[in-house]
Design a protein around this motif. Sequence first.
Motif, PDB file in Angstrom:
ATOM      1  N   ALA A 181       0.815  -1.217   0.000  1.00 46.26           N
ATOM      2  CA  ALA A 181       0.000   0.000   0.000  1.00 46.26           C
ATOM      3  C   ALA A 181       0.850   1.270   0.000  1.00 46.26           C
ATOM      4  O   ALA A 181       0.470   2.262  -0.618  1.00 46.26           O
ATOM      5  N   ILE A 182       1.983   1.241   0.691  1.00 43.84           N
ATOM      6  CA  ILE A 182       2.816   2.451   0.746  1.00 43.84           C
ATOM      7  C   ILE A 182       3.998   2.367  -0.215  1.00 43.84           C
ATOM      8  O   ILE A 182       4.869   3.229  -0.193  1.00 43.84           O
ATOM      9  N   ASP A 183       3.990   1.325  -1.037  1.00 46.91           N
ATOM     10  CA  ASP A 183       4.951   1.167  -2.130  1.00 46.91           C
ATOM     11  C   ASP A 183       6.405   1.098  -1.671  1.00 46.91           C
ATOM     12  O   ASP A 183       7.257   1.848  -2.146  1.00 46.91           O
ATOM     13  N   VAL A 184       6.645   0.192  -0.707  1.00 49.23           N
ATOM     14  CA  VAL A 184       8.011  -0.094  -0.277  1.00 49.23           C
ATOM     15  C   VAL A 184       8.173  -1.604  -0.177  1.00 49.23           C
ATOM     16  O   VAL A 184       7.186  -2.343  -0.109  1.00 49.23           O
ATOM     17  N   GLU A 185       9.404  -2.037  -0.162  1.00 50.05           N
ATOM     18  CA  GLU A 185       9.675  -3.461   0.027  1.00 50.05           C
ATOM     19  C   GLU A 185       9.376  -3.826   1.487  1.00 50.05           C
ATOM     20  O   GLU A 185       9.717  -3.051   2.395  1.00 50.05           O
ATOM     21  N   PRO A 186       8.771  -4.986   1.725  1.00 49.22           N
ATOM     22  CA  PRO A 186       8.518  -5.409   3.105  1.00 49.22           C
ATOM     23  C   PRO A 186       9.801  -5.413   3.948  1.00 49.22           C
ATOM     24  O   PRO A 186       9.767  -5.072   5.131  1.00 49.22           O
ATOM     25  N   ALA A 187      10.912  -5.747   3.337  1.00 50.55           N
ATOM     26  CA  ALA A 187      12.181  -5.780   4.066  1.00 50.55           C
ATOM     27  C   ALA A 187      12.559  -4.394   4.604  1.00 50.55           C
ATOM     28  O   ALA A 187      13.191  -4.290   5.661  1.00 50.55           O
ATOM     29  N   ARG A 188      12.171  -3.339   3.899  1.00 53.55           N
ATOM     30  CA  ARG A 188      12.469  -1.979   4.392  1.00 53.55           C
ATOM     31  C   ARG A 188      11.676  -1.661   5.647  1.00 53.55           C
ATOM     32  O   ARG A 188      12.184  -1.018   6.558  1.00 53.55           O
ATOM     33  N   LEU A 189      10.417  -2.102   5.690  1.00 54.94           N
ATOM     34  CA  LEU A 189       9.632  -1.896   6.910  1.00 54.94           C
ATOM     35  C   LEU A 189      10.217  -2.706   8.063  1.00 54.94           C
ATOM     36  O   LEU A 189      10.329  -2.200   9.182  1.00 54.94           O
ATOM     37  N   ALA A 190      10.572  -3.943   7.801  1.00 55.37           N
ATOM     38  CA  ALA A 190      11.171  -4.779   8.842  1.00 55.37           C
ATOM     39  C   ALA A 190      12.506  -4.188   9.297  1.00 55.37           C
ATOM     40  O   ALA A 190      12.814  -4.181  10.492  1.00 55.37           O
ATOM     41  N   ALA A 191      13.302  -3.668   8.368  1.00 55.00           N
ATOM     42  CA  ALA A 191      14.580  -3.053   8.722  1.00 55.00           C
ATOM     43  C   ALA A 191      14.371  -1.790   9.552  1.00 55.00           C
ATOM     44  O   ALA A 191      15.141  -1.507  10.474  1.00 55.00           O
ATOM     45  N   ALA A 192      13.322  -1.033   9.244  1.00 61.53           N
ATOM     46  CA  ALA A 192      13.023   0.168  10.029  1.00 61.53           C
ATOM     47  C   ALA A 192      12.672  -0.219  11.463  1.00 61.53           C
ATOM     48  O   ALA A 192      13.104   0.438  12.414  1.00 61.53           O
ATOM     49  N   ALA A 193      11.914  -1.293  11.625  1.00 65.27           N
ATOM     50  CA  ALA A 193      11.582  -1.769  12.972  1.00 65.27           C
ATOM     51  C   ALA A 193      12.851  -2.188  13.704  1.00 65.27           C
ATOM     52  O   ALA A 193      13.042  -1.851  14.878  1.00 65.27           O
ATOM     53  N   GLU A 194      13.719  -2.887  13.032  1.00 68.34           N
ATOM     54  CA  GLU A 194      14.982  -3.320  13.634  1.00 68.34           C
ATOM     55  C   GLU A 194      15.854  -2.123  13.993  1.00 68.34           C
ATOM     56  O   GLU A 194      16.474  -2.087  15.052  1.00 68.34           O
ATOM     57  N   TYR A 195      15.906  -1.132  13.124  1.00 72.26           N
ATOM     58  CA  TYR A 195      16.682   0.087  13.387  1.00 72.26           C
ATOM     59  C   TYR A 195      16.201   0.761  14.667  1.00 72.26           C
ATOM     60  O   TYR A 195      17.002   1.187  15.503  1.00 72.26           O
TER      61      TYR A 195
END
Length: 95
Positions: free
Chosen positions: A73-87
């Motif tokens: 929906a927000i046009d990003v790779e799922p890995a980027r969202l997961a990486a943001a959570a990890e960050y």
Amino acid sequence: METNPNISEETEILALKALGWVLEDSERAQRLLALTGLDPRDLRSGLEDPAMLTSLLGFLANHEPDLLACAEAIDVEPARLAAAAEYLNNPGDFS
């Protein structure tokens, strides 16, 4: 909006887009509140709070169907969202 210096600008933007997506669906928003212990006041006042953003991104990272749907929906790779959570969980590891 001023960026919190403890949060990368990209992470903050992703988290805010993700929050918008979560709040578009009342059932999903209620699940977020129930599972994270946040309340609507926390969401309003915590837009630059790393703990609130961590809870939000963790909520998505811990439920793959939502993570995938949000990423699309927000046009990003799922890995980027997961990486943001990890960050947000370990910002020192990304210095």
